[in-house]
Design an enzyme around this catalytic site. Structure first.
Site, PDB file in Angstrom:
ATOM      1  N   SER A  49      -9.939   0.205   7.178  1.00  0.00           N
ATOM      2  CA  SER A  49      -9.232   0.341   5.900  1.00  0.00           C
ATOM      3  C   SER A  49      -8.755  -0.967   5.281  1.00  0.00           C
ATOM      4  O   SER A  49      -8.460  -1.010   4.088  1.00  0.00           O
ATOM      5  CB  SER A  49      -8.036   1.281   6.064  1.00  0.00           C
ATOM      6  N   LYS A  80       0.852  -1.195   0.000  1.00  0.00           N
ATOM      7  CA  LYS A  80       0.000   0.000   0.000  1.00  0.00           C
ATOM      8  C   LYS A  80       0.888   1.245   0.000  1.00  0.00           C
ATOM      9  O   LYS A  80       1.988   1.237   0.562  1.00  0.00           O
ATOM     10  CB  LYS A  80      -0.887  -0.037   1.256  1.00  0.00           C
ATOM     11  N   SER A 124      -9.358   2.383   3.194  1.00  0.00           N
ATOM     12  CA  SER A 124      -8.390   3.079   2.363  1.00  0.00           C
ATOM     13  C   SER A 124      -7.439   2.143   1.605  1.00  0.00           C
ATOM     14  O   SER A 124      -6.667   2.599   0.754  1.00  0.00           O
ATOM     15  CB  SER A 124      -7.557   4.032   3.228  1.00  0.00           C
TER      16      SER A 124
END
Length: 357
Positions: free
Chosen positions: A139, A37, A115
């Site tokens: 997330s 990420k 996210s």
């Protein structure tokens, strides 16, 4: 969001040569493609976390790799790409003014969630064996549910977080954690087991050494079901999914009870207050440098007022009291289960819907 295939090929070649010469692997992740990420720093690569300013000023993410990246690389992992996030990683979808929106690979009219939405879309398309995301308020869990993945938001302090770039740097009222999103349960377990046994406490001061334990579960479990928290009504497919799971568990002989969400609403309010307890100053300090507008979901970062230390301490105390009440109620379920032991888990919807536009 970032692509570095050349480095990946060079690393893979290096690992091949090492194996050819020694007949040994560097570690359990030897040659395994792993995506990260875009909050996990990789030396020499930008970490934008969705901010426009960080595209022009990528320093802060390029000097040193995050501890989780260092550990994966030392164990033989190969990095080749980073995955998209929302601005500051503070929206439940993955949209920013740099790369745009990550759509759901199963239905591109829908969001991939956030996210860790880029991470989830990549994992769903089997872009990597292991995709590493992060979670502070859903997330990992939200995008995993939208993309049909196995994922875990680990307990804070067990897996390394040091050196990752945060949209809310210094926030310790609620802690973010890194965790895997995978297309298979085997991959998920393999990652968690390998990192835990490599002892992150040697390199991250906020972790403790808790090696992987193989636990033999009893044939029947005590399971609480939370189908509706009393505030947000789940949509019909989610209600149907929970009911299907409940029926299957009862049929399999498990003891199933209902969970009463007494503390949930106030805890949700508290976490929201934690997120803007600085008056949105950390987010605004970055967005104002380029005139980057806030997305509607993040408008409160531009309108909230900073709370004082005294008020923040009071919130911490209330949060901990509610957490204790929650734990006490969990343990008190031993009075209503058939075997006189407390519940093993709570099953609940991740979101009220299976996906959103």
């Amino acid at each position: 969001s970032e692509i570095f295939f050349d480095k990946a090929f060079a690393k893979a070649k290096e690992l091949d040569e090492y194996y050819e010469k020694t007949g040994k692997t560097v570690g359990p992740f030897h040659g395994l493609p792993i995506s990260l990420k875009d909050n996990i720093n990789v030396k020499g690569e930008a970490t934008t976390i969705g901010f426009v300013d960080y595209c022009f000023n990528p320093k802060g993410g390029m000097e040193e790799s995050s501890i989780v990246a260092q550990m994966c690389e030392n164990l033989g992992g190969v990095f080749y790409a980073k995955t998209n996030v929302p601005v500051a990683m503070m929206m439940p979808e993955s949209k920013n003014h740099v790369y745009g929106a990550t759509t759901n690979p199963f239905n591109r009219l829908l969001s991939a969630g956030g996210s860790s939405g880029g991470t989830a879309a990549h994992a769903a398309l089997k872009g990597s064996c292991i995709d590493i995301g992060s979670d502070i308020g859903g997330s990992i869990r939200i995008p995993a549910s939208f993309n049909g993945l196995y994922a875990l938001r680990p307990t804070y302090g067990r897996y390394p977080t040091y050196g990752t770039r945060s949209g809310l740097p210094g926030l310790e009222s609620v802690s973010s954690v890194n965790g895997p999103l995978c297309a298979s349960l085997e991959s998920l377990e393999f990652y968690l087991k390998t990192i835990a046994n490599a002892d992150p406490s040697l390199v991250d001061p906020k972790t403790s050494y808790q090696p992987w334990r193989d636990i033999k579960l009893p044939e029947t479990l005590n399971i609480a079901i939370l189908a509706d928290d009393g505030y947000i009504k789940p949509t019909p497919p989610i209600k149907r999914g929970i009911e299907t799971v409940k029926e299957a568990l009862i049929k399999a002989g498990h003891d199933v009870i209902e969970w009463d969400p007494q503390e949930h609403y106030r805890l949700q309010q508290i976490i929201s207050e934690f997120f803007v307890s600085d008056g949105g100053k950390h987010v605004l300090a970055v967005t104002k440098k380029t005139g980057e507008p806030l997305f509607p979901y993040m408008e409160n970062y531009g309108t909230s007022k900073e709370i004082g230390v005294s008020a923040l301490w009071d919130l911490h105390a209330e949060r901990t009291t509610l957490a204790k009440k929650f734990l006490d109620r969990w343990m008190a379920t031993s009075a209503v289960t058939k075997n006189g032991k407390p519940i093993d888990c709570i099953i609940a919807p991740t979101t009220p819907f299976p996906g959103n536009p």
